[in-house]
Design an enzyme around this catalytic site. Structure first.
Site, PDB file in Angstrom:
ATOM      1  N   SER A 143       0.857  -1.182   0.000  1.00  0.00           N
ATOM      2  CA  SER A 143       0.000   0.000   0.000  1.00  0.00           C
ATOM      3  C   SER A 143       0.892   1.230   0.000  1.00  0.00           C
ATOM      4  O   SER A 143       1.598   1.505   0.979  1.00  0.00           O
ATOM      5  CB  SER A 143      -0.915   0.007   1.228  1.00  0.00           C
TER       6      SER A 143
ATOM      7  N   HIS B 167      -0.732  -0.895  -4.527  1.00  0.00           N
ATOM      8  CA  HIS B 167      -2.074  -0.580  -4.024  1.00  0.00           C
ATOM      9  C   HIS B 167      -2.141   0.924  -3.748  1.00  0.00           C
ATOM     10  O   HIS B 167      -1.338   1.467  -2.976  1.00  0.00           O
ATOM     11  CB  HIS B 167      -2.332  -1.397  -2.752  1.00  0.00           C
TER      12      HIS B 167
ATOM     13  N   ASP C 138      -4.427   3.965  -2.374  1.00  0.00           N
ATOM     14  CA  ASP C 138      -5.606   4.266  -1.550  1.00  0.00           C
ATOM     15  C   ASP C 138      -6.119   5.668  -1.850  1.00  0.00           C
ATOM     16  O   ASP C 138      -5.484   6.660  -1.500  1.00  0.00           O
ATOM     17  CB  ASP C 138      -5.256   4.137  -0.067  1.00  0.00           C
TER      18      ASP C 138
ATOM     19  N   MET D 265      -8.754   8.269  -0.969  1.00  0.00           N
ATOM     20  CA  MET D 265      -9.729   8.572   0.087  1.00  0.00           C
ATOM     21  C   MET D 265     -10.242   9.976  -0.136  1.00  0.00           C
ATOM     22  O   MET D 265      -9.449  10.897  -0.338  1.00  0.00           O
ATOM     23  CB  MET D 265      -9.059   8.510   1.456  1.00  0.00           C
TER      24      MET D 265
ATOM     25  N   HIS E  14      -7.970   1.593  -4.885  1.00  0.00           N
ATOM     26  CA  HIS E  14      -9.014   1.322  -3.896  1.00  0.00           C
ATOM     27  C   HIS E  14      -9.685   2.658  -3.587  1.00  0.00           C
ATOM     28  O   HIS E  14      -9.112   3.497  -2.896  1.00  0.00           O
ATOM     29  CB  HIS E  14      -8.338   0.703  -2.659  1.00  0.00           C
TER      30      HIS E  14
ATOM     31  N   MET F 298     -12.080   4.909  -1.813  1.00  0.00           N
ATOM     32  CA  MET F 298     -12.901   5.118  -0.627  1.00  0.00           C
ATOM     33  C   MET F 298     -13.570   6.481  -0.770  1.00  0.00           C
ATOM     34  O   MET F 298     -13.204   7.463  -0.115  1.00  0.00           O
ATOM     35  CB  MET F 298     -12.029   5.025   0.625  1.00  0.00           C
TER      36      MET F 298
ATOM     37  N   MET G  74     -12.150  -5.678   3.677  1.00  0.00           N
ATOM     38  CA  MET G  74     -11.427  -4.782   4.594  1.00  0.00           C
ATOM     39  C   MET G  74     -11.223  -5.492   5.928  1.00  0.00           C
ATOM     40  O   MET G  74     -12.180  -5.999   6.520  1.00  0.00           O
ATOM     41  CB  MET G  74     -12.204  -3.484   4.829  1.00  0.00           C
TER      42      MET G  74
ATOM     43  N   ASP H 129      -7.084  -6.314   3.154  1.00  0.00           N
ATOM     44  CA  ASP H 129      -6.463  -4.992   3.254  1.00  0.00           C
ATOM     45  C   ASP H 129      -6.631  -4.451   4.664  1.00  0.00           C
ATOM     46  O   ASP H 129      -7.751  -4.210   5.120  1.00  0.00           O
ATOM     47  CB  ASP H 129      -7.146  -4.058   2.235  1.00  0.00           C
TER      48      ASP H 129
HETATM   49  O1  LIG Z   1      -7.251   0.859   2.599  1.00  0.00           O
HETATM   50  C1  LIG Z   1      -6.456   1.123   3.475  1.00  0.00           C
HETATM   51  C2  LIG Z   1      -6.908   1.922   4.645  1.00  0.00           C
HETATM   52  O2  LIG Z   1      -8.201   2.316   4.497  1.00  0.00           O
HETATM   53  C3  LIG Z   1      -5.017   0.692   3.367  1.00  0.00           C
HETATM   54  O3  LIG Z   1      -4.824   0.022   2.134  1.00  0.00           O
HETATM   55  C4  LIG Z   1      -4.571  -0.196   4.518  1.00  0.00           C
HETATM   56  O4  LIG Z   1      -4.864   0.324   5.727  1.00  0.00           O
HETATM   57  C5  LIG Z   1      -3.115  -0.606   4.395  1.00  0.00           C
HETATM   58  O5  LIG Z   1      -2.336  -0.182   5.436  1.00  0.00           O
HETATM   59  P1  LIG Z   1      -1.736  -1.150   6.584  1.00  0.00           P
HETATM   60  O6  LIG Z   1      -1.148  -2.347   5.907  1.00  0.00           O
HETATM   61  O7  LIG Z   1      -0.705  -0.268   7.223  1.00  0.00           O
HETATM   62  O8  LIG Z   1      -2.870  -1.497   7.487  1.00  0.00           O
HETATM   63 FE   LIG Z   2      -6.656   0.032   0.681  1.00  0.00          FE
END
Ligand SMILES: O=C(CO)[C@H](O)[C@H](O)COP(=O)(O)O
Ligand SMILES: [Fe+2]
Length: 238
Positions: A9, A34, A36, A38, A80, A82, A155, A189
């Site tokens: 990520s 990956h 993210d 948001m 991803h 969000m 998740m 994730d």
């Molecule tokens: O979607 C996510 C948070 O919403 C991230 O992809 C996820 O939290 C990855 O981070 P970590 O491996 O540090 O938990």
């Molecule tokens: Fe994610």
């Protein structure tokens, strides 16, 4: 059999050096990157969304960053989203060079068919994600549709931030999905790392997102290979 994919990520990377961080992850054995995204409007209650204008209490990156990164890498960019209005982002992300476009089921109750069609028409792979409180059954119609999603992202933390604690109770969802759909890409994730990977891999996850455990490690390449080994060994047992 669903192929193991390890997806660091980039949320945990140094955003000011995104291209070199991406190159470093790929050199160390990552399969996907990956990303993210948001942004606007992600909340439990619709009213709360309207008040806060956020899907998660955080802001990260958008299509312009994907477009910039795409100039430096041919890697699979596993996006991803969000956000509460994913349909609005299909065209910009397609143009920017996103590879996978994973949206949240919680915000697409009415228009997922249109969304999947639109994602595919822009040359991206559609995926659906579900928050910890969302029942796994909610995504079955999207996997079984005539025009289906190709990935389900379970998740394993409440979305919004990296570095949170893995929720092992989410593995029931992964097991259910793997029993029903033997060749589906099932991604996990949140909180994945060497101490939690075996639970996810043995439940049947094949796409592993890991941010803080990879970027925070003294030897990130070793973490990537531990994650992959666990997935491959679990698959070989079954
Ligand atoms: O979607 C996510 C948070 O919403 C991230 O992809 C996820 O939290 C990855 O981070 P970590 O491996 O540090 O938990
Ligand atoms: Fe994610």
């Amino acid at each position: 059999m669903a192929i193991a994919k390890i997806a660091p990520s980039m949320l945990s990377s140094d955003f000011a050096n995104l291209a070199s961080e991406a190159e470093r992850m790929l050199r160390l054995g990552a399969d996907w990157l990956h990303m993210d995204i948001m942004g606007l409007l992600f909340g439990d209650a619709e009213e709360e969304c309207l008040l806060t204008w956020h899907f998660v209490p955080n802001l990260t990156i958008g299509a312009p960053v994907i477009q910039s990164l795409r100039k430096h890498t041919k890697a699979y960019l596993d996006c991803h989203l969000m956000v509460t209005n994913p349909l609005d982002y299909v065209e910009p992300f397609g143009k920017a060079g996103a590879s996978g476009f994973t949206f949240h089921i919680e915000v697409t109750r009415d228009n997922w068919q249109e969304l999947i069609k639109s994602i595919k028409s822009k040359g991206m792979r559609p995926g659906v994600s579900l928050r910890p409180g969302t029942p796994v059954e909610d995504v079955f119609p999207l996997v079984e549709a005539e025009n289906p999603v190709e990935l389900v992202l379970v998740m394993t933390v409440e979305p919004g931030f990296g570095g949170q604690k893995f929720m092992p109770e989410m593995m029931d969802k992964v097991r259910t999905l793997r029993e029903k759909y033997p060749s589906l890409d099932i991604e996990v994730d949140g909180g994945l790392g060497p101490s939690t990977i075996d639970a996810a891999a043995s439940a049947g996850a094949n796409c592993i997102v890991a941010g803080s455990s990879i970027f925070g490690a003294a030897d990130p390449g070793e973490v990537i290979s531990v994650l992959r080994k666990s997935v491959v060994e679990s698959q070989n047992k079954n």
